[in-house]
Structures are given as structure tokens and as C-alpha cells.
Write an enzyme that holds these catalytic residues in place. Structure first.
Site, PDB file in Angstrom:
ATOM      1  N   CYS A   2      -2.305   9.500   0.408  1.00  0.00           N
ATOM      2  CA  CYS A   2      -2.939  10.912   0.346  1.00  0.00           C
ATOM      3  C   CYS A   2      -3.904  10.898  -0.666  1.00  0.00           C
ATOM      4  O   CYS A   2      -3.633  10.409  -1.813  1.00  0.00           O
ATOM      5  CB  CYS A   2      -2.230  12.076   0.355  1.00  0.00           C
ATOM      6  SG  CYS A   2      -1.132  12.330   1.613  1.00  0.00           S
ATOM      7  N   ARG A  31      -6.381   5.611   0.916  1.00  0.00           N
ATOM      8  CA  ARG A  31      -4.954   6.467   0.630  1.00  0.00           C
ATOM      9  C   ARG A  31      -4.399   6.864   1.728  1.00  0.00           C
ATOM     10  O   ARG A  31      -3.022   7.473   1.667  1.00  0.00           O
ATOM     11  CB  ARG A  31      -5.188   7.200  -0.508  1.00  0.00           C
ATOM     12  CG  ARG A  31      -6.028   6.826  -1.737  1.00  0.00           C
ATOM     13  CD  ARG A  31      -6.099   7.907  -2.857  1.00  0.00           C
ATOM     14  NE  ARG A  31      -4.898   8.366  -3.388  1.00  0.00           N
ATOM     15  CZ  ARG A  31      -4.292   7.865  -4.571  1.00  0.00           C
ATOM     16  NH1 ARG A  31      -4.729   6.886  -5.104  1.00  0.00           N
ATOM     17  NH2 ARG A  31      -3.236   8.350  -4.901  1.00  0.00           N
ATOM     18  N   TRP A  78      -1.790  10.666   4.666  1.00  0.00           N
ATOM     19  CA  TRP A  78      -0.816   9.771   5.181  1.00  0.00           C
ATOM     20  C   TRP A  78       0.271  10.614   5.197  1.00  0.00           C
ATOM     21  O   TRP A  78       0.815  10.776   4.202  1.00  0.00           O
ATOM     22  CB  TRP A  78      -0.728   8.615   4.426  1.00  0.00           C
ATOM     23  CG  TRP A  78      -0.077   7.564   4.915  1.00  0.00           C
ATOM     24  CD1 TRP A  78      -0.632   6.423   5.434  1.00  0.00           C
ATOM     25  CD2 TRP A  78       1.370   7.177   4.481  1.00  0.00           C
ATOM     26  NE1 TRP A  78       0.450   5.705   5.963  1.00  0.00           N
ATOM     27  CE2 TRP A  78       1.640   6.284   5.279  1.00  0.00           C
ATOM     28  CE3 TRP A  78       2.462   7.853   3.752  1.00  0.00           C
ATOM     29  CZ2 TRP A  78       3.135   5.600   5.326  1.00  0.00           C
ATOM     30  CZ3 TRP A  78       3.774   7.407   3.805  1.00  0.00           C
ATOM     31  CH2 TRP A  78       3.994   6.326   4.826  1.00  0.00           C
ATOM     32  N   ASN A 104      -0.752  15.113  -3.181  1.00  0.00           N
ATOM     33  CA  ASN A 104      -0.398  13.927  -2.955  1.00  0.00           C
ATOM     34  C   ASN A 104       1.006  13.756  -3.445  1.00  0.00           C
ATOM     35  O   ASN A 104       0.871  14.016  -4.745  1.00  0.00           O
ATOM     36  CB  ASN A 104      -1.683  12.982  -3.596  1.00  0.00           C
ATOM     37  CG  ASN A 104      -0.879  11.452  -3.736  1.00  0.00           C
ATOM     38  OD1 ASN A 104      -0.517  11.018  -2.731  1.00  0.00           O
ATOM     39  ND2 ASN A 104      -1.346  11.021  -4.698  1.00  0.00           N
ATOM     40  N   GLY A 105       2.151  13.232  -2.741  1.00  0.00           N
ATOM     41  CA  GLY A 105       3.115  13.035  -3.365  1.00  0.00           C
ATOM     42  C   GLY A 105       4.207  13.662  -2.339  1.00  0.00           C
ATOM     43  O   GLY A 105       3.947  14.095  -1.293  1.00  0.00           O
ATOM     44  N   GLU A 473       2.339 -14.728   2.568  1.00  0.00           N
ATOM     45  CA  GLU A 473       1.155 -13.891   2.249  1.00  0.00           C
ATOM     46  C   GLU A 473       0.249 -14.039   3.643  1.00  0.00           C
ATOM     47  O   GLU A 473      -0.274 -13.017   4.157  1.00  0.00           O
ATOM     48  CB  GLU A 473       0.472 -14.335   1.362  1.00  0.00           C
ATOM     49  CG  GLU A 473      -0.957 -13.318   0.985  1.00  0.00           C
ATOM     50  CD  GLU A 473      -0.639 -11.928   0.846  1.00  0.00           C
ATOM     51  OE1 GLU A 473       0.191 -11.313   0.824  1.00  0.00           O
ATOM     52  OE2 GLU A 473      -1.706 -11.059   1.071  1.00  0.00           O
ATOM     53  N   LYS A 477      -0.837 -10.704   6.145  1.00  0.00           N
ATOM     54  CA  LYS A 477      -2.093 -10.495   6.491  1.00  0.00           C
ATOM     55  C   LYS A 477      -2.349 -10.306   8.020  1.00  0.00           C
ATOM     56  O   LYS A 477      -2.952  -9.551   8.409  1.00  0.00           O
ATOM     57  CB  LYS A 477      -3.161 -11.410   6.016  1.00  0.00           C
ATOM     58  CG  LYS A 477      -3.489 -11.428   4.538  1.00  0.00           C
ATOM     59  CD  LYS A 477      -4.104 -10.424   4.002  1.00  0.00           C
ATOM     60  CE  LYS A 477      -3.288  -9.148   3.477  1.00  0.00           C
ATOM     61  NZ  LYS A 477      -2.909  -8.881   2.243  1.00  0.00           N
ATOM     62  N   GLU A 480      -0.526  -7.130   9.548  1.00  0.00           N
ATOM     63  CA  GLU A 480      -0.647  -5.815   9.013  1.00  0.00           C
ATOM     64  C   GLU A 480      -1.953  -5.506   9.559  1.00  0.00           C
ATOM     65  O   GLU A 480      -2.076  -4.092   9.998  1.00  0.00           O
ATOM     66  CB  GLU A 480      -0.638  -5.721   7.468  1.00  0.00           C
ATOM     67  CG  GLU A 480      -1.605  -6.234   6.710  1.00  0.00           C
ATOM     68  CD  GLU A 480      -1.577  -6.246   5.187  1.00  0.00           C
ATOM     69  OE1 GLU A 480      -0.899  -5.097   4.780  1.00  0.00           O
ATOM     70  OE2 GLU A 480      -2.032  -7.281   4.343  1.00  0.00           O
ATOM     71  N   HIS A 496      16.914 -23.618  10.605  1.00  0.00           N
ATOM     72  CA  HIS A 496      18.077 -22.720  10.242  1.00  0.00           C
ATOM     73  C   HIS A 496      17.997 -21.585  10.950  1.00  0.00           C
ATOM     74  O   HIS A 496      18.628 -20.678  10.660  1.00  0.00           O
ATOM     75  CB  HIS A 496      18.481 -22.631   8.956  1.00  0.00           C
ATOM     76  CG  HIS A 496      18.822 -23.864   7.916  1.00  0.00           C
ATOM     77  ND1 HIS A 496      19.623 -24.714   8.327  1.00  0.00           N
ATOM     78  CD2 HIS A 496      17.847 -24.375   7.120  1.00  0.00           C
ATOM     79  CE1 HIS A 496      19.619 -25.812   7.219  1.00  0.00           C
ATOM     80  NE2 HIS A 496      18.547 -25.641   6.972  1.00  0.00           N
ATOM     81  N   LYS A 591      -3.169   2.150   1.478  1.00  0.00           N
ATOM     82  CA  LYS A 591      -3.339   0.958   0.511  1.00  0.00           C
ATOM     83  C   LYS A 591      -2.223   1.060  -0.771  1.00  0.00           C
ATOM     84  O   LYS A 591      -1.974   0.387  -1.497  1.00  0.00           O
ATOM     85  CB  LYS A 591      -4.733   0.853  -0.038  1.00  0.00           C
ATOM     86  CG  LYS A 591      -4.867  -0.454  -1.021  1.00  0.00           C
ATOM     87  CD  LYS A 591      -6.499  -0.792  -1.303  1.00  0.00           C
ATOM     88  CE  LYS A 591      -6.695  -2.082  -1.812  1.00  0.00           C
ATOM     89  NZ  LYS A 591      -6.237  -3.312  -1.148  1.00  0.00           N
TER      90      LYS A 591
END
Ligand code: G6P
Length: 596
Positions: A2, A31, A78, A104-105, A473, A477, A480, A496, A591
Site C-alpha cells: 500500500c 507498493r 495491496w 498502510n499497515g 534466484e 524470477k 514471480e 534425492h 515490492k
């Protein structure tokens, strides 16, 4: 998670505040981007327009650009509490529609507050935790609070959780008040407008100076100007700093997406990373050398960079370090003590799990090294030592250049631990030059590879040593931004369990540069190929086992991740585009993850 921004026109200039707020919201969309809204004070009337969708979609639908008035607040969401609906979009207002709030929060005790307010006759119009705030503020004002700032202070005493919020009151010609606890809020000073926002990025080009708020501090903006108050309500004097123009620049420079721009910024970012940070690197290195235990903590991409960092510490400086993902860090808190150095890594410097872990570390007396990119962030405030990546704003939700720069910082830190910082820098500069040449030549081939493989459902990325973390990584990428299932793992682990999933044609990215891991990773790739896998080799050496070869140049062995991750980012980017996904705004993600 947010983004919030408020704008107050201070000298009667008729520039509509909503326009500036809208501009800020576009810059805060990293955000969250599931809904957006603006409340503007037009004369004595508070007008609220909000809906689900990206900022620009809502702006067109509701003509946000045309909202008049010199005071406005806005929000890009968000969702945490309550689905993605128009009713749950911010701003939220009190019953009389005289106070609007953007937040926000998370207000953790909102249920109890909601019950109290309902008993008092309040009718709620959303499912959000946020809506309790305007109602509580209205009640505080009705109970005789002398100002909105004082009402905010009183209400904060009843709120549990983390928050940064802005309240806009329509009374008395308009008052805007902001406060924060564990979420960022920065005040920006423009020529004729005052801004209060989640991030300096929001008002970057519109303000020349900025002042971050600390936890509990309150900012009040009225026609009479800006005032700051501490948690007890006493007025505060606050200094401001110049806004960093480079940081505030969010131009895409002709690239179709931020992610692509940021991928191509890496060669330069690598060469410049850590410039001016020598003292911080050496101080942090000394703290690490003097510690009994060293622990990295981070989330997502920053955790993958940390996993590479621990190999550097071991290989270059013979120091063992552990990496604990920030969401699990608290469960190890009992083993922290004053002989512990915690290296907290977060490009945004505000990831809630990282901040929570650092709080615990500080309580245990541990020493904290903060590695951050965003200026004036929470993690910067909390570090005994702060190392800045200095690679400018990263807007694409998928981290790219900040990952590479975090890797570089750890490489330099390890060299500082053995008093070879200069040598480390020389190696890094060479890697940056090589990366520049590499990226220019790769783009077309990776685009074609992505076009060929875009229909695949599963990818596996394998590597050993530093390349294992690079594999994680690369896989992150891909999943996502292109929504393809991808797993990164140590090449030796393939047999395994995961080998059971390999079918004819299953793509495997074998990360096997010419270092100590090469031969064994090739063996593991060969085992997978025997089961039908399609092997994409990422290496400076060719191999018969490769069905496709992403050729990278040779470099100083530990720096291979710096050369091989950008091609994997580029591959993921092309996959996303080929599949019709927006790489800058992947579904369900944001993000800055400011909730636990
Ligand atoms: C989110 C982002 C990731 C990022 C992670 C950690 O999950 O989507 O791209 O790697 O947060 O972010 P940080 O700001 O702490 O590095």
C-alpha cells in the site's frame, strides 16, 4: 505494501492537489496495485473517488485528474483485510464524511475496536481494518479534541499493529495529519505544496527537500504551515534534507518496462556499487571479525543474495555465517547475544519480517549491519552500521539490480575482512565491464528461447556453491513474473527426489560456469538428460549435454553469479512478455512487503 500520499497547497496557488496526488500514486504503485482512490477537499466538501484496478484505470474511470481543491490524499492498495472491492478501497471516511483516511499497515486490534464502535452506533461500510481510524478520529473530535493532530495522537494510543496513515479533515479550511509506527512516512517540501508520502519516490520531482518521520511522530499541515509533534504532543523542530534527484528519477528511458530498464542498468550499477562506502565496509568487516556468530537475515531476492554472501565470507575470509529467512528469524531469537552480528539485508529497508527480526536482535544486544538501497528507510535507522547499495530507485516489483548490488556488497565486505578491498573492487569493475558486453549480445537469443519454451509448466534450476543460490534466484524470477512453476536447488539434491518429476522435455537450467562446481554440475545435468530433460547450460564452457547454451564470459570464479543472473532475469522477463504477463506488476505481489 500500500502506498499513501497527501498533498497540501500552502500558498493559495490553484494547482489542484489531486493531480499531484495522482502523479505520486503512479510512482507508488510498486507498493500495491489492486485498487486506488483519492479524497480531495473542494471548498468545504470532501469528495472521495475510488475503485478496484490500477491507478490509471481508476483515474480514467473516475476522472481523478479533474478533481479540484488544493488538499488531497490518495492510496494505492495491496489488500490485506477485506477483498479487492470498491468498498474496501481507500480512502475511508467517518460517517459524516468529514474525515478521510488512507493507511498502510495493519491495525491488529481492529476487531475489538470495530465492536466498540458498532456498539456506539457506527455503521461500517467496508471490511477493512483501516475504517476504524476515521470513526475513532471523528469520535475524538466530537469529544472535544482541540485539533486533528491531537485526535490522531489519542487514537494512536488505542491502535495496535503497524501503520502509517494520513487523515484529512474538511473542517477549518482543511487539515492533513500524518503519523507512523513501523511503516515509513516522509514529508516533502515543494515550492507551493507540502507532501506526506510512503516514500520520497512519490513526490521526488515535485519537492526539493524532505524530512522522514520517526515512529510516533506526527506531522500536521494546515494553511498556517507544517508542524511536527512528538509522541507526547510537544512540538518538535525537524531538519530537512535535499531530495536526491537521481533517486527520484523514475523515467523508463524508452524501455517498455521498468524491469528491462533495471536489468540493463546493472553493468553500471555493478561498477559504481559501494562507491563512497569504504568506511562503512571496513567498520562492518571489523565488527564481523570480532563476532562469535554472524547471521544474515532477509527475504526473497535479498535472501538469495545473502546465500551467495555466506559463500564469499567462507571462501574469501574463512568466516562461517548462517542465513536465516526473516520470517523464521524470530524462532532463533534465543540464540542471539551481544557477540552476534546480524546482517539485515533489504533493498527497501522496510520489509516487515526483516524489521521484526532486527528488533529482536537489538533486544538481545546483537550488533546490526543494515544493507539497504532506499534512502531514509527504517532499516537504515536501526543499523549500527549501514551499507548503501546506491543503485537508484528500483521500480519493477521483481528485484534485479538491487540483487546484483547486494552480491557485490558482500563480495567487497569479504575482501574488507581480509584487507583486500582494493583488489575486490578491481575484480568487480572487470565483472561490470564484462556484463555490459554480455547483455548487449544476449537479448535476441533469450527472446527466442522464451518464445520456444513459453508453454512449459515446470522449470528446474540447478547449481552448486555460489551457483546454487543463483539457481534459486533464477527460479524465483521466472515464477514471480511469468507464473510458471520453477524450483532452484543444489544440483546434488536433484537425485534425492526431484528427479522423479523429470519427463521428456522438462527444461533444466544447469548453472555450471568454469569454477570448482563445473564438472559435478555437468554430471547432474547428464543424469537428468538421461531421463529426457532439456538442458539449458549457463556457462562459459560448452558441453555436449547442453540442448541450448547461454554463453557467458569467463570471470574471477566467485563473481560468476554477477554474470549469470542478469541473463536469467532477462530470460524470465521474455517469458513473462511472451505469456502476456506484466513483468512490472505481477499478480498478488508487491515490492515492499510491510506486513508479516
Ligand atoms: C518482496 C518483493 C521481492 C523482494 C522481497 C524482499 O517479496 O516482491 O522482489 O526480494 O520482497 O524485499 P527487500 O526490500 O526486503 O529486499
Amino acid at each position: 505494501m500500500c502506498g499513501i500520499i497527501g498533498c497540501f497547497g500552502t500558498n493559495g496557488v490553484a494547482e489542484p492537489a489531486a493531480r499531484s496526488v495522482l502523479e505520486g500514486l503512479r510512482r507508488l504503485e510498486y507498493r500495491g496495485y489492486d485498487s486506488a482512490g483519492v479524497a480531495a477537499l473542494d471548498g468545504c466538501t470532501l469528495v472521495v473517488r475510488k475503485d478496484v484496478g490500477y491507478v490509471d484505470q481508476v483515474a480514467v474511470r473516475f476522472e481523478l485528474e479533474d478533481m479540484t481543491g488544493t488538499v488531497a490524499v490518495g492510496h494505492t492498495r495491496w489488500a490485506t483485510h477485506g477483498g479487492v472491492t470498491q468498498g474496501n478501497a481507500h480512502p475511508h471516511t467517518d460517517m459524516a464524511g468529514r474525515i478521510a483516511v488512507v493507511h498502510n499497515g495493519i491495525i491488529e486490534n481492529y476487531r475489538a475496536l470495530r465492536d466498540d464502535l458498532t456498539d456506539a452506533g457506527v455503521v461500517f461500510r467496508s471490511e477493512t481494518d483501516t475504517e476504524v481510524i476515521p470513526h475513532l478520529l471523528a469520535m475524538a473530535m466530537a469529544d472535544g479534541c482541540p485539533s486533528l493532530a491531537e485526535a490522531v495522537r489519542k487514537v494512536c494510543a488505542r491502535l495496535q499493529g503497524s501503520y502509517a496513515f494520513l487523515a484529512l479533515s474538511a473542517d477549518g479550511g482543511g487539515t492533513m495529519v500524518g503519523v507512523r509506527k513501523d511503516n515509513p512516512l516522509v514529508v516533502g517540501f515543494g515550492d507551493s505544496q507540502i507532501f506526506v508520502a510512503s516514500d520520497v519516490l512519490a513526490f521526488g520531482p515535485m519537492a526539493s527537500r524532505m524530512a522522514p518521520l520517526l515512529d510516533g511522530e506526527i506531522v500536521e499541515v494546515t494553511m498556517a504551515g507544517v508542524r511536527f509533534f512528538d509522541v507526547y504532543g510537544s512540538e518538535l523542530a525537524k531538519n530537512s534534507d535535499a531530495v536526491d534527484i537521481v533517486w527520484a528519477n523514475t523515467d523508463r528511458n524508452g524501455h517498455p518496462h521498468y524491469m528491462l530498464k533495471e536489468i540493463f542498468e546493472q553493468p553500471r550499477a555493478v561498477c559504481e556499487c559501494g562507491a563512497g562506502e569504504d568506511d562503512s565496509l571496513v567498520d562492518a568487516a571489523l565488527a564481523i571479525l570480532g563476532a562469535r556468530q554472524v547471521v544474515f537475515t532477509a527475504c526473497g531476492t535479498s535472501r538469495h543474495a545473502s546465500l551467495i554472501g555466506r559463500y564469499f565470507f567462507s571462501k574469501i575470509a574463512r568466516r562461517f555465517a548462517d542465513v536465516v529467512m526473516a520470517s523464521e528469524f524470530g524462532y532463533f531469537a534465543r540464540s542471539l547475544n551481544p557477540q552476534t552480528v546480524v546482517i539485515a539485508v533489504s533493498q527497501s529497508g522496510e520489509t516487515a519480517d526483516v524489521i521484526a527480526g532486527v528488533k529482536l536482535a537489538r533486544q538481545a544486544g546483537a550488533h546490526v549491519v543494515s544493507v539497504v538501497n532506499r534512502p531514509a528507510c527504517l532499516l537504515e535507522e536501526m543499523g549500527d552500521h549501514v551499507i548503501r547499495l546506491g543503485c537508484g530507485a528500483e521500480v519493477g516489483v521483481a528485484a534485479t539490480k538491487t540483487f546484483t548490488c547486494e552480491v557485490i556488497v558482500f563480495y567487497l565486505l569479504a575482501h574488507a575482512m581480509v584487507n583486500r578491498l582494493k583488489q575486490g573492487r578491481a575484480n568487480v569493475e572487470r565483472a561490470g565491464e564484462l556484463l555490459g558486453e554480455l547483455l548487449q549480445g544476449l537479448n535476441g537469443g533469450l527472446w527466442k528461447l522464451a518464445a520456444d519454451l513459453k508453454g512449459r509448466d515446470h522449470f528446474y534450476y540447478i547449481g552448486r556453491g555460489v551457483n546454487f543460490a543463483a539457481a534459486m534466484e533464477g527460479a524465483l524470477k521466472l515464477k514471480e513474473i511469468s507464473y510458471i512453476h520453477a524450483e532452484g536447488m543444489p544440483a546434488g539434491e536433484l537425485k534425492h527426489g526431484t528427479l522423479a518429476l523429470i519427463e521428456p522435455g522438462t527444461p533444466i537450467m544447469a548453472i555450471c560456469p568454469n569454477d570448482e562446481t563445473h564438472a559435478e554440475t555437468i554430471s547432474n545435468a547428464t543424469e537428468a538428460k538421461a531421463r529426457g530433460a532439456f538442458i539449458i547450460g549457463v556457462s562459459d564452457l560448452p558441453s555436449e549435454v547442453f540442448d541450448y547454451w547461454i554463453k557467458i564470459p569467463a570471470v574471477s570464479p566467485l563473481l560468476y553469479p554477477v554474470l549469470l543472473i542478469p541473463p536469467l532475469q532477462l530470460f524470465a522477463y521474455h517469458m513473462a512478455v511472451a505469456r502476456g504477463c506484466d513483468p512490472d506488476k505481477p499478480r498478488n505481489l508487491a515490492k515492499s512487503v510491510t506486513v508479516k
